[in-house]
Design an enzyme around this catalytic site. Structure first.
Site, PDB file in Angstrom:
ATOM      1  N   HIS A   1       0.991   5.174  -2.216  1.00 12.34           N
ATOM      2  CA  HIS A   1       1.366   6.507  -1.731  1.00 12.34           C
ATOM      3  C   HIS A   1       2.624   7.096  -2.387  1.00 12.34           C
ATOM      4  O   HIS A   1       2.633   8.231  -2.847  1.00 12.34           O
ATOM      5  CB  HIS A   1       1.589   6.467  -0.219  1.00 12.34           C
ATOM      6  CG  HIS A   1       0.333   6.504   0.589  1.00 12.34           C
ATOM      7  ND1 HIS A   1      -0.490   7.599   0.630  1.00 12.34           N
ATOM      8  CD2 HIS A   1      -0.229   5.567   1.398  1.00 12.34           C
ATOM      9  CE1 HIS A   1      -1.517   7.359   1.424  1.00 12.34           C
ATOM     10  NE2 HIS A   1      -1.396   6.123   1.905  1.00 12.34           N
TER      11      HIS A   1
ATOM     12  N   SER B   1      -3.851   0.925  -4.618  1.00 16.91           N
ATOM     13  CA  SER B   1      -3.303  -0.309  -4.054  1.00 16.91           C
ATOM     14  C   SER B   1      -4.379  -1.379  -3.869  1.00 16.91           C
ATOM     15  O   SER B   1      -4.170  -2.379  -3.205  1.00 16.91           O
ATOM     16  CB  SER B   1      -2.623  -0.031  -2.699  1.00 16.91           C
ATOM     17  OG  SER B   1      -3.541   0.510  -1.766  1.00 16.91           O
TER      18      SER B   1
ATOM     19  N   HIS C   1       0.827  -1.209   0.000  1.00 14.91           N
ATOM     20  CA  HIS C   1       0.000   0.000   0.000  1.00 14.91           C
ATOM     21  C   HIS C   1       0.862   1.261   0.000  1.00 14.91           C
ATOM     22  O   HIS C   1       0.606   2.205  -0.768  1.00 14.91           O
ATOM     23  CB  HIS C   1      -0.911  -0.020   1.227  1.00 14.91           C
ATOM     24  CG  HIS C   1      -1.682   1.244   1.447  1.00 14.91           C
ATOM     25  ND1 HIS C   1      -2.795   1.580   0.709  1.00 14.91           N
ATOM     26  CD2 HIS C   1      -1.490   2.264   2.333  1.00 14.91           C
ATOM     27  CE1 HIS C   1      -3.263   2.747   1.126  1.00 14.91           C
ATOM     28  NE2 HIS C   1      -2.484   3.176   2.110  1.00 14.91           N
TER      29      HIS C   1
ATOM     30  N   GLU D   1      -6.113   9.353   0.284  1.00 11.91           N
ATOM     31  CA  GLU D   1      -6.413   7.917   0.312  1.00 11.91           C
ATOM     32  C   GLU D   1      -7.370   7.485  -0.802  1.00 11.91           C
ATOM     33  O   GLU D   1      -7.147   6.466  -1.451  1.00 11.91           O
ATOM     34  CB  GLU D   1      -7.011   7.519   1.667  1.00 11.91           C
ATOM     35  CG  GLU D   1      -5.994   7.424   2.796  1.00 11.91           C
ATOM     36  CD  GLU D   1      -4.992   6.282   2.622  1.00 11.91           C
ATOM     37  OE1 GLU D   1      -5.202   5.394   1.756  1.00 11.91           O
ATOM     38  OE2 GLU D   1      -3.992   6.274   3.345  1.00 11.91           O
TER      39      GLU D   1
END
Length: 428
Positions: free
Chosen positions: A263, A322, A258, A303
């Site tokens: 990110h 992700s 993730h 997010e």
């Protein structure tokens, strides 16, 4: 037990520090840290930062100490960590320089090795032990040290490879332009590939060269306040462990897949990095209520954000980039899409264990940054501050001298801009 910090400035004379420390001693307050630096205010010689323990039982001692310091001519700024007494106006403690992130780096809400009963790896003793080892490595980290390198196992690399290969195919059609641009650079410079899990230090070095953002290892989930505070210093707290091999396409908490696939690529984009820092700066000293608003804005942007790209919509949120299923779902036409507005987004409750029924769409990262800055100005905070990229510290703008210094900095930057524009005009 909570912590209180005070900031005060003094003129240099013999015995002056001992004089003020004696006030603290008289009130029987347990001081845990003292730090000094040359004052940026021309009226004073030194600024002092003191941390000490505080709780409801010794609040009278703390108040008495502050009152005596003020009576002696000291201008004191008080910052508190922990519960705030009802009816008392206080500012929650916040980090003032990047090394202060060490103060809460290990204060996680959920420790990385402590798995809930519904976690895919709960009954796997080998996996639990592996998580424990990796989180203990992260626990030892301090700012300025190299990030410990993890020797990933064949099973971990296999799990990473399954996630990597599947998502890479979707990035071509679903990821935003900035992510698609950076991802090949990460492959070239940081060892991104299906058979290699990149090291946080290598990725951090790359990001720092691009935007000044860095990665910092963390053992698990931080509180919203602590996590967002890190953004103010262009720091992203990242886990290093890998999701359980039995469910490579699902993880109940952030893992290295993730962090590095979702990110990291966007933190190499200047506009996105600036936007993220804007949320972080707004979180410093914010009330619990405002932290919740900022965390909600973070959720719907960093997010799970979508953005316009020509006549289409693409994904830039790490939670989407992700996740195979939700990445496809978010652009399927099924969920509701709204233009990003932090004043609206901060009020919308979001589900954690299911796909989002609503996504906010940004026109651009630059535009979102301006909207977030305007939103931050409406939050209740009794001071303004700025980030100093040279010292990686924040400065409270509470004196005329600090405002003059800021104005001079802006004036110098404006002069550089004017000179560059003149030269560009001459070249045309």
């Amino acid at each position: 037990m909570s912590r209180t910090s005070i900031l005060f400035s003094i003129s240099d004379r013999v015995g002056v520090l001992e004089e003020y420390l004696s006030v603290i001693k008289r009130h029987d307050v347990n001081m845990t840290r003292i730090e000094s630096r040359p004052s940026k205010n021309s009226n004073w010689d030194y600024d002092f930062f003191l941390d000490f323990e505080s709780n409801p039982d010794n609040q009278d001692k703390v108040d008495g100490m502050l009152a005596e310091l003020r009576e002696s001519g000291v201008e004191v700024t008080k910052l508190s960590e922990g519960e705030i007494q009802k009816g008392v106006s206080q500012v929650p403690w916040f980090p003032r320089k990047i090394s202060d992130l060490d103060e809460f780096g290990n204060k996680t809400l959920e420790y990385g090795s402590e798995l809930s009963a519904d976690h895919p790896g709960f009954t796997d003793e080998v996996y639990r032990e592996r998580r424990r080892v990796i989180t203990e490595i992260a626990q030892t980290y301090k700012h300025g040290n190299p990030i410990p390198r993890i020797e990933y196992t064949p099973d971990e690399i296999k799990t990473w490879g399954q996630v990597y290969s599947g998502l890479k195919k979707l990035f071509v059609t679903h990821a935003c332009r900035q992510h698609r641009y950076v991802f090949p650079l990460l492959e070239q410079n940081c060892g991104y590939s299906a058979d290699n899990i990149p090291q946080l230090q290598d990725v951090s070095n790359f990001l720092k060269e691009c935007t000044g953002f860095t990665l910092r290892p963390v053992t698990g989930l931080l509180s919203s306040r602590d996590f967002l505070n890190g953004f103010a210093f262009r720091v992203f707290h990242a886990t290093q462990y890998v999701r359980h091999h039995s469910t490579p396409f699902y993880t109940p908490e952030p893992d290295v897949c993730h962090e590095l696939l979702g990110h990291a690529p966007l933190f190499a984009d200047p506009d996105f990095a600036d936007f993220s820092q804007e949320i972080g700066l707004a979180s410093l000293g914010a009330s619990d209520e405002d932290i919740e608003k900022l965390a909600t804005c973070y959720w719907y942007t960093v997010e799970f954000g979508l953005c316009k790209e020509a006549e289409t919509v693409k994904a830039y949120g790490a939670g989407l980039l992700s996740s195979f299923g939700e990445l496809e779902y978010s652009l399927s036409g099924k969920p509701e899409l709204r233009p990003f507005d932090p004043f609206e987004a901060c009020k919308v409750k979001y589900p954690i264990t299911q796909y989002q029924p609503l996504y906010f769409v940004a026109d651009s990262f630059q535009g979102s940054k301006e909207k977030m800055r305007h939103f931050a100005e409406t939050l209740e905070r009794p001071f303004s501050l700025r980030y100093n990229p040279y010292t990686q510290s924040v400065e409270i703008l509470d004196t005329r001298d600090k405002l003059v210094n800021l104005a001079n900095t802006i004036k110098s930057q404006a002069a550089s801009l004017s000179s560059a524009l003149q030269k560009l005009k001459f070249l045309d």
